[in-house]
Motif scaffolding. Structure first.
Motif, short mmCIF file in Angstrom:
data_model
loop_
_atom_site.label_atom_id
_atom_site.label_comp_id
_atom_site.label_asym_id
_atom_site.label_seq_id
_atom_site.Cartn_x
_atom_site.Cartn_y
_atom_site.Cartn_z
N ASP A 311 37.93 -88.92 92.31
CA ASP A 311 37.26 -90.03 93.01
C ASP A 311 38.21 -91.20 93.04
OD1 ASP A 311 34.71 -91.17 94.19
OD2 ASP A 311 35.05 -92.60 92.57
N ASN A 312 38.03 -92.09 93.99
CA ASN A 312 38.89 -93.26 94.08
C ASN A 312 38.70 -94.21 92.90
OD1 ASN A 312 36.28 -93.70 95.37
ND2 ASN A 312 37.02 -95.76 95.83
N CYS A 313 37.52 -94.18 92.28
CA CYS A 313 37.29 -95.02 91.10
C CYS A 313 37.13 -94.14 89.86
CB CYS A 313 36.05 -95.89 91.30
SG CYS A 313 36.31 -97.28 92.44
N PHE A 314 35.97 -93.64 89.63
CA PHE A 314 35.72 -92.73 88.52
C PHE A 314 34.42 -92.00 88.82
CE2 PHE A 314 34.54 -97.09 87.53
CZ PHE A 314 33.18 -97.00 87.28
N PHE A 315 34.26 -90.85 88.16
CA PHE A 315 33.08 -90.04 88.44
C PHE A 315 32.60 -89.39 87.16
CE2 PHE A 315 36.53 -87.06 88.63
CZ PHE A 315 36.02 -85.90 88.05
N SER A 316 31.44 -88.76 87.26
CA SER A 316 30.89 -88.00 86.14
C SER A 316 30.19 -86.77 86.70
CB SER A 316 29.91 -88.85 85.32
OG SER A 316 28.84 -89.28 86.14
N PHE A 317 30.06 -85.75 85.85
CA PHE A 317 29.35 -84.54 86.24
C PHE A 317 27.85 -84.78 86.08
CE2 PHE A 317 33.43 -82.86 84.45
CZ PHE A 317 33.96 -82.41 85.64
N VAL A 318 27.11 -84.38 87.08
CA VAL A 318 25.64 -84.53 87.00
C VAL A 318 24.96 -83.16 87.10
CG1 VAL A 318 25.61 -86.89 87.86
CG2 VAL A 318 25.53 -84.98 89.48
N SER A 319 25.72 -82.06 86.90
CA SER A 319 25.15 -80.72 86.89
C SER A 319 25.59 -80.02 85.61
CB SER A 319 25.59 -79.93 88.11
OG SER A 319 27.01 -79.82 88.14
N GLY A 320 24.94 -78.86 85.30
CA GLY A 320 25.24 -78.13 84.08
C GLY A 320 24.45 -78.72 82.91
N PRO A 321 24.50 -78.03 81.75
CA PRO A 321 25.21 -76.77 81.55
C PRO A 321 24.53 -75.58 82.25
CG PRO A 321 23.95 -77.35 79.61
CD PRO A 321 23.81 -78.49 80.55
N TYR A 322 25.28 -74.45 82.29
CA TYR A 322 24.81 -73.26 82.98
C TYR A 322 24.63 -72.14 81.93
CZ TYR A 322 27.06 -76.05 86.61
OH TYR A 322 27.47 -77.07 87.41
N SER A 323 23.49 -71.46 81.98
CA SER A 323 23.19 -70.41 80.99
C SER A 323 23.12 -69.04 81.65
CB SER A 323 21.84 -70.72 80.30
OG SER A 323 21.91 -71.96 79.62
N PHE A 324 23.59 -68.04 80.91
CA PHE A 324 23.63 -66.67 81.42
C PHE A 324 23.12 -65.72 80.35
CE2 PHE A 324 27.00 -69.21 83.27
CZ PHE A 324 26.75 -69.07 84.63
N ASN A 325 22.66 -64.51 80.81
CA ASN A 325 22.13 -63.52 79.86
C ASN A 325 22.53 -62.11 80.30
OD1 ASN A 325 20.17 -62.63 81.85
ND2 ASN A 325 19.03 -64.53 81.36
N CYS A 326 22.05 -61.10 79.52
CA CYS A 326 22.43 -59.71 79.77
C CYS A 326 22.00 -59.21 81.14
CB CYS A 326 21.83 -58.81 78.69
SG CYS A 326 22.49 -59.13 77.04
N GLY A 327 20.90 -59.75 81.64
CA GLY A 327 20.39 -59.28 82.91
C GLY A 327 21.27 -59.62 84.08
N GLN A 328 22.26 -60.53 83.87
CA GLN A 328 23.15 -60.95 84.96
C GLN A 328 24.51 -60.25 84.91
OE1 GLN A 328 22.74 -65.02 83.76
NE2 GLN A 328 21.55 -65.52 85.61
#
Length: 396
Positions: A311-328
């Motif tokens: 970003d031209n200034c600064f940014f932050s993540f607004v997504s996650g965390p992401y979870s996964f399991n055996c079914g995937q």
């Protein structure tokens, strides 16, 4: 035979009292009047005087005997007023300077009282109670010219100085009253005009809002500096935080100009230069792998799929965390990475996550001896073909 009226010789003084009356008693001018058969009465006319008669006056002494015969003589009296007027002098006044560095004192009014002399600080004035002659009033400020206010009496009974204008600093005011007999009294008090008003400006800049420069997080801003005036003195600058054309970074930036006058009054002109971010961030993703743990789950953070978002200034993540399991396991999983900058601008990208089960299965067997020795008695007929039954003793 007529009585013999005898008056004292010379001029006899009589004083006007606090009521404004001079009384001439018979005994004051009777010089030894007599009659061969007795005196019925002795009278003086006129027997009273007021301030209008100050000076030498003639009075007549009339002697009446018991037979009604009368005789007169004339005496001279000097009517004198030795009582000076009285002023209830006020305490010192302190007032704030106005726009022209001057001020007046509201209700600077002296009122005539006709009953008793005024108490100190009562702002009243008094002379002989029934004095019809009035008082000549004048005033003087700081030793300057004497200004006449006219004559004040029971009709014109208010001396109003509230219209006087005083300059900055301490002003000495003297109010004088003089009666017809030239008795004079003076009241002196001070009026201090203080400058309690700070410098002012009519052109303190309004708030400024500008977007950051393209690709950057700052911008420049210009304005017309404030012009200061003061009601009493010159203005001294105590400095300012920024100059026109200065560089300002993202967010609100306070600009202040501070000045002071000769009396120490400080004034501040402040405004805000607000730099906004209108440029969207760039979200960059990368595909990755999520390896399940022993519990059959895995978690990825936004930084795990970020591939250099900016970003031209600064940014932050607004997504996650992401979870996964055996079914995937074996099915590619698409996740979205979203970044947001300080201007609330957002951008997103997607990443494919391969879920991997790298855990080796664990076979669990019952604890058995390495070898068994069986005797014929240890075996029993099988209850089910293909099975072997043994006793606990044989396992022993």
């Amino acid at each position: 035979e007529l009585p013999d009226a005898v008056c004292v010789s010379g001029v006899t003084p009589v004083q006007i009292d606090q009521l404004g009356v001079a009384t001439v008693p018979v005994g004051l001018i009777n010089g030894g009047s007599s009659d061969n058969c007795g005196i019925s009465s002795i009278e003086v006319f006129p027997s009273t005087f007021d301030c209008t008669s100050v000076g030498t006056q003639n009075v007549t002494l009339t002697v009446t005997d018991n037979a009604g015969n009368t005789d007169d003589c004339v005496a001279s009296v000097f009517v004198n007023d030795l009582l000076s007027p009285t002023i209830g002098c006020p305490p010192a006044f302190v007032v704030n300077a106005g726009p022209a560095c001057t001020a007046s004192v509201p209700s600077l009014v002296f009122t005539k009282t006709a009953t008793v002399p005024p108490l100190p600080q009562q702002m009243e004035f008094w002379d002989n109670a029934f004095d019809p002659c009035g008082l000549n009033a004048d005033y003087q400020v700081n030793g300057g010219a004497v200004v006449s206010l006219g004559v004040f009496d029971n009709v014109n009974s208010v001396i109003d100085l509230s219209g006087l204008t005083f300059g900055a600093g301490t002003n000495t005011v003297t109010l004088r009253l003089t009666d017809r007999a030239n008795n004079l009294t003076a009241c002196t008090f001070t009026v201090t005009v203080e400058d309690e008003t700070g410098p002012t400006t009519a052109n303190c800049p309004a708030n400024i809002t500008k977007p950051a420069n393209l690709g950057g997080c700052s911008t420049t801003a210009t304005w017309t500096p404030p012009v200061w005036t003061d009601n009493c003195s010159a203005v001294t600058s105590l400095g300012n935080t920024h100059n026109p054309g200065a560089i300002f970074f993202f967010g609100p930036n306070v600009v202040s100009y501070t000045v002071r006058d000769a009396s120490g009054n400080v004034s501040v002109c402040s405004f805000v230069v607000n730099v906004t971010d209108t440029q969207f961030p760039v979200a960059r993703c990368k595909n990755t792998t999520a390896t399940l743990n022993g519990a059959g789950s895995a978690t990825l953070q936004a930084s795990d799929i970020d591939n250099g978002s900016s970003d031209n200034c600064f940014f932050s993540f607004v997504s996650g965390p992401y979870s996964f399991n055996c079914g995937q396991v074996g099915t590619p999983q698409t996740v979205t990475l979203t970044v947001s900058d300080a201007g609330a601008n957002t951008s997103s990208c997607t990443s494919v996550v391969t879920v991997v089960d790298a855990q080796i299965p664990v076979a669990l067997c019952n604890l058995m001896p390495a070898s068994l020795t069986l005797s014929p008695t240890d075996c029993v007929p099988p209850s089910d073909p293909g099975t072997v039954a043994m006793s606990a003793a044989a396992v022993g």
